[in-house]
Design a protein around this motif. Structure first.
Motif, mmCIF file in Angstrom:
data_model
loop_
_atom_site.group_PDB
_atom_site.id
_atom_site.type_symbol
_atom_site.label_atom_id
_atom_site.label_comp_id
_atom_site.label_asym_id
_atom_site.label_seq_id
_atom_site.Cartn_x
_atom_site.Cartn_y
_atom_site.Cartn_z
ATOM 1 N N TYR A 103 1.702 3.300 -3.224
ATOM 2 C CA TYR A 103 0.649 4.011 -3.965
ATOM 3 C C TYR A 103 0.169 5.224 -3.184
ATOM 4 O O TYR A 103 0.255 5.203 -1.953
ATOM 5 C CB TYR A 103 -0.531 3.073 -4.236
ATOM 6 C CG TYR A 103 -0.168 1.920 -5.130
ATOM 7 C CD1 TYR A 103 -0.339 1.987 -6.504
ATOM 8 C CD2 TYR A 103 0.371 0.751 -4.584
ATOM 9 C CE1 TYR A 103 0.002 0.910 -7.317
ATOM 10 C CE2 TYR A 103 0.718 -0.317 -5.386
ATOM 11 C CZ TYR A 103 0.527 -0.245 -6.763
ATOM 12 O OH TYR A 103 0.869 -1.311 -7.568
ATOM 13 N N THR A 154 -13.587 3.232 1.191
ATOM 14 C CA THR A 154 -12.314 3.696 0.633
ATOM 15 C C THR A 154 -12.180 5.217 0.679
ATOM 16 O O THR A 154 -13.151 5.927 0.921
ATOM 17 C CB THR A 154 -12.186 3.251 -0.841
ATOM 18 O OG1 THR A 154 -13.320 3.781 -1.550
ATOM 19 C CG2 THR A 154 -12.161 1.748 -0.983
ATOM 20 N N TRP A 179 1.752 5.063 7.483
ATOM 21 C CA TRP A 179 0.465 4.493 7.071
ATOM 22 C C TRP A 179 -0.146 3.828 8.287
ATOM 23 O O TRP A 179 0.549 3.127 9.019
ATOM 24 C CB TRP A 179 0.657 3.465 5.947
ATOM 25 C CG TRP A 179 0.952 4.077 4.619
ATOM 26 C CD1 TRP A 179 2.162 4.114 3.993
ATOM 27 C CD2 TRP A 179 0.035 4.747 3.758
ATOM 28 N NE1 TRP A 179 2.047 4.770 2.788
ATOM 29 C CE2 TRP A 179 0.753 5.166 2.619
ATOM 30 C CE3 TRP A 179 -1.327 5.050 3.824
ATOM 31 C CZ2 TRP A 179 0.157 5.858 1.566
ATOM 32 C CZ3 TRP A 179 -1.919 5.739 2.770
ATOM 33 C CH2 TRP A 179 -1.185 6.134 1.661
ATOM 34 N N THR A 234 -3.504 4.342 -8.648
ATOM 35 C CA THR A 234 -3.893 4.116 -7.256
ATOM 36 C C THR A 234 -3.970 2.607 -7.020
ATOM 37 O O THR A 234 -4.101 1.837 -7.984
ATOM 38 C CB THR A 234 -5.266 4.760 -6.967
ATOM 39 O OG1 THR A 234 -6.207 4.230 -7.902
ATOM 40 C CG2 THR A 234 -5.217 6.271 -7.088
ATOM 41 N N LEU A 235 -3.925 2.202 -5.767
ATOM 42 C CA LEU A 235 -3.927 0.758 -5.488
ATOM 43 C C LEU A 235 -5.217 0.069 -5.931
ATOM 44 O O LEU A 235 -5.144 -0.980 -6.587
ATOM 45 C CB LEU A 235 -3.629 0.515 -3.994
ATOM 46 C CG LEU A 235 -3.529 -0.935 -3.556
ATOM 47 C CD1 LEU A 235 -2.563 -1.739 -4.423
ATOM 48 C CD2 LEU A 235 -3.109 -1.035 -2.095
ATOM 49 N N ALA A 273 0.621 -2.964 5.483
ATOM 50 C CA ALA A 273 1.586 -1.862 5.261
ATOM 51 C C ALA A 273 1.656 -0.896 6.447
ATOM 52 O O ALA A 273 2.321 0.141 6.363
ATOM 53 C CB ALA A 273 1.209 -1.106 3.987
ATOM 54 N N MET A 304 -8.587 -4.019 0.445
ATOM 55 C CA MET A 304 -7.880 -2.780 0.812
ATOM 56 C C MET A 304 -7.573 -2.764 2.317
ATOM 57 O O MET A 304 -6.523 -2.290 2.738
ATOM 58 C CB MET A 304 -8.701 -1.549 0.414
ATOM 59 C CG MET A 304 -8.681 -1.242 -1.071
ATOM 60 S SD MET A 304 -7.046 -0.934 -1.733
ATOM 61 C CE MET A 304 -6.657 0.647 -0.997
ATOM 62 N N LYS A 362 0.822 -1.221 0.000
ATOM 63 C CA LYS A 362 0.000 0.000 0.000
ATOM 64 C C LYS A 362 0.855 1.270 0.000
ATOM 65 O O LYS A 362 0.481 2.282 -0.591
ATOM 66 C CB LYS A 362 -0.951 0.009 1.197
ATOM 67 C CG LYS A 362 -1.948 1.161 1.086
ATOM 68 C CD LYS A 362 -3.083 1.062 2.035
ATOM 69 C CE LYS A 362 -4.138 2.077 1.714
ATOM 70 N NZ LYS A 362 -3.755 3.439 2.007
ATOM 71 N N HIS A 363 1.992 1.201 0.657
ATOM 72 C CA HIS A 363 2.852 2.387 0.760
ATOM 73 C C HIS A 363 3.459 2.796 -0.581
ATOM 74 O O HIS A 363 4.054 3.855 -0.690
ATOM 75 C CB HIS A 363 3.959 2.130 1.787
ATOM 76 C CG HIS A 363 4.840 0.989 1.418
ATOM 77 N ND1 HIS A 363 4.401 -0.324 1.449
ATOM 78 C CD2 HIS A 363 6.117 0.944 0.993
ATOM 79 C CE1 HIS A 363 5.384 -1.108 1.066
ATOM 80 N NE2 HIS A 363 6.434 -0.364 0.777
ATOM 81 N N LEU A 397 -4.583 -5.101 2.788
ATOM 82 C CA LEU A 397 -3.332 -4.531 2.272
ATOM 83 C C LEU A 397 -2.867 -3.339 3.122
ATOM 84 O O LEU A 397 -1.672 -3.148 3.330
ATOM 85 C CB LEU A 397 -3.490 -4.117 0.802
ATOM 86 C CG LEU A 397 -3.792 -5.270 -0.170
ATOM 87 C CD1 LEU A 397 -3.983 -4.744 -1.586
ATOM 88 C CD2 LEU A 397 -2.688 -6.323 -0.149
ATOM 89 N N ALA A 398 -3.828 -2.563 3.616
ATOM 90 C CA ALA A 398 -3.473 -1.428 4.482
ATOM 91 C C ALA A 398 -2.893 -1.940 5.799
ATOM 92 O O ALA A 398 -1.897 -1.409 6.306
ATOM 93 C CB ALA A 398 -4.713 -0.581 4.757
#
Lengths: 288, 126
Positions: A117, A241, A281, A129-130, A164, A157, A114-115, A160-161
């Motif tokens: 993007y 999001t 993040w 964007t991711l 990260a 998302m 994630k970092h 993935l967040a």
């Protein structure tokens, strides 16, 4: 004679004044570099809230809302976004029809990606964007792309967040890519442009009036804004999001929202995230 | 004799009044049916034609605002509602909605044009 000298002096003064005013006016129109923008952005908030530690800006409104923070910390003890992370992990690991997975097909460095993007895509000459990259991956592998605001996109998302978390925000605007700087400038313009029936810009709420109340809510500072996304909002009753939030903000000022992951919001994300370079993040997160 | 004559006259007068009363009510009824027919004739004509053209103007203004990214949230909704009002024959409502949508379209365009160039706010200092 005296009147003539006076008149000349007056002319001289007025010319100087006009020149000064013109310079002042021009200085506000001249575009600054992304680095100096980020520096000024940071300075604005650190001057406005001198008691707030810089790294705390990743917590949105709870950075400055003390009573809200207590509630939020209690919520974070049993995070409402946890089931979404688990669902997202399953999505990440589930093979496509062709046998490949997100990792093997498109993101070999994943899941902590994630970092990276939003980033400037040199091939496509656009901000990537991711969520867009994930959907491109799905399409390339014969899968159905996800919807951008609601549904499974929030699961993956969130996962993935989470993976990260703790990585630094580091949006790069490559100097050898004029398109990247242009996209950044477009995003910056969007941020400061007034729109909608209420004639507000993003900055009207999240810079000029950050920390003040809008009805019962404290307006969050823009610094660190993208860090916690995707967020579980109690209002939504689910995870959403960053682009869903952009849409909501635009609607609140009574402007017609733009398409999620269309050029307007992608460029806006590019600018807004670049302003938080250096912060961590911290997604997914919980918000009111 | 006089009494008989008086009674006869009064009966005649009453009868004539009654006849004229019947005639008047018949005429009234006839007028009513004609009026009804007239209303039906008006209803048959296409309604709210002027208002419908104003809705088109409003939609053009909305499209113009959208072309520069300045469309407002509710403009399209007002236009939709105005179309529905025309269908329902509510011309005044349609006109009011079209007027509102037209104004929003024009203001949205003007706003977007005024914000075309980036103007950094005074509180953002380098």
């Amino acid at each position: 004679m005296i009147n003539e000298t006076k008149g000349k002096k007056m002319n001289h003064i007025s010319t100087k004044t006009i020149a000064g005013l013109l310079l002042l006016g021009l200085s506000s129109l001249v575009s600054a570099s992304p680095e100096s923008d980020a520096k000024a952005f940071k300075k604005y908030f650190t001057d406005r809230f001198p008691d707030v530690p810089y790294n705390d800006y990743i917590n949105g409104a709870y950075t400055i809302d003390k009573s809200g923070r207590e509630n939020w910390e209690a919520i974070e003890e049993f995070p409402p976004y946890e089931p979404f992370i688990d669902e997202g992990r399953a999505m990440w690991e589930k093979p496509f029809k062709n046998g490949k997975t997100f990792k093997t097909a498109c993101f070999p460095d994943g899941p902590a990606i994630k970092h990276k993007y939003p980033m400037w895509d040199k091939e496509k000459k656009m901000v990537m964007t991711l969520p867009l990259a994930l959907n491109n991956c799905l399409k390339a592998n014969g899968e159905k792309p996800m919807k951008y605001k609601k549904g499974p996109i929030n699961n993956i998302m969130a996962y993935l967040a989470y993976e990260a978390r703790g990585k630094k925000i580091n949006v790069v605007i490559p100097k050898d890519e004029p398109g990247a700087l242009a996209a950044y400038e477009e995003g910056k313009k969007f941020y400061f442009q007034r729109r909608g029936q209420l004639n507000f810009s993003c900055a009207s709420c999240h810079m000029q009036n950050a920390g003040l109340k809008l009805r019962s809510e404290i307006l969050s500072p823009a610094l660190g804004h993208p860090s916690g996304f995707p967020v579980y909002r109690s209002k939504w009753g689910t995870v959403g999001t960053l682009h869903r939030r952009f849409t909501g903000c635009n609607k609140q000022v009574r402007a017609k929202a733009f398409k999620a992951h269309g050029p307007e919001y992608r460029n806006l994300e590019y600018f807004l995230t670049a302003m938080s370079n250096g912060l961590e993040w911290n997604g997914p997160s919980a918000r009111k | 004799m006089k009494k008989f004559l008086l009674m006869g006259c009064s009966i005649l007068i009453a009868a004539s009044v009654g006849c004229t009363g019947n005639q008047a009510s018949e005429e009234k009824a006839a007028m009513k049916t004609e009026a009804k027919k007239g209303v039906e004739k008006v209803a048959e004509k296409p309604k709210c034609t002027v208002e419908a053209s104003h809705i088109v103007d409003a939609d053009n203004a909305r499209k113009r605002a959208a072309s520069v990214g300045g469309e407002w949230r509710d403009t399209a909704k007002f236009i939709k509602q105005a179309h529905a009002a025309v269908k329902a024959g509510k011309c005044h409502k349609a006109e009011a909605l079209a007027k509102k949508a037209l104004m929003e379209g024009q203001l949205g365009y003007e706003q977007a044009m005024s914000q075309k160039e980036l103007k950094m706010p005074g509180y953002f200092k380098f």
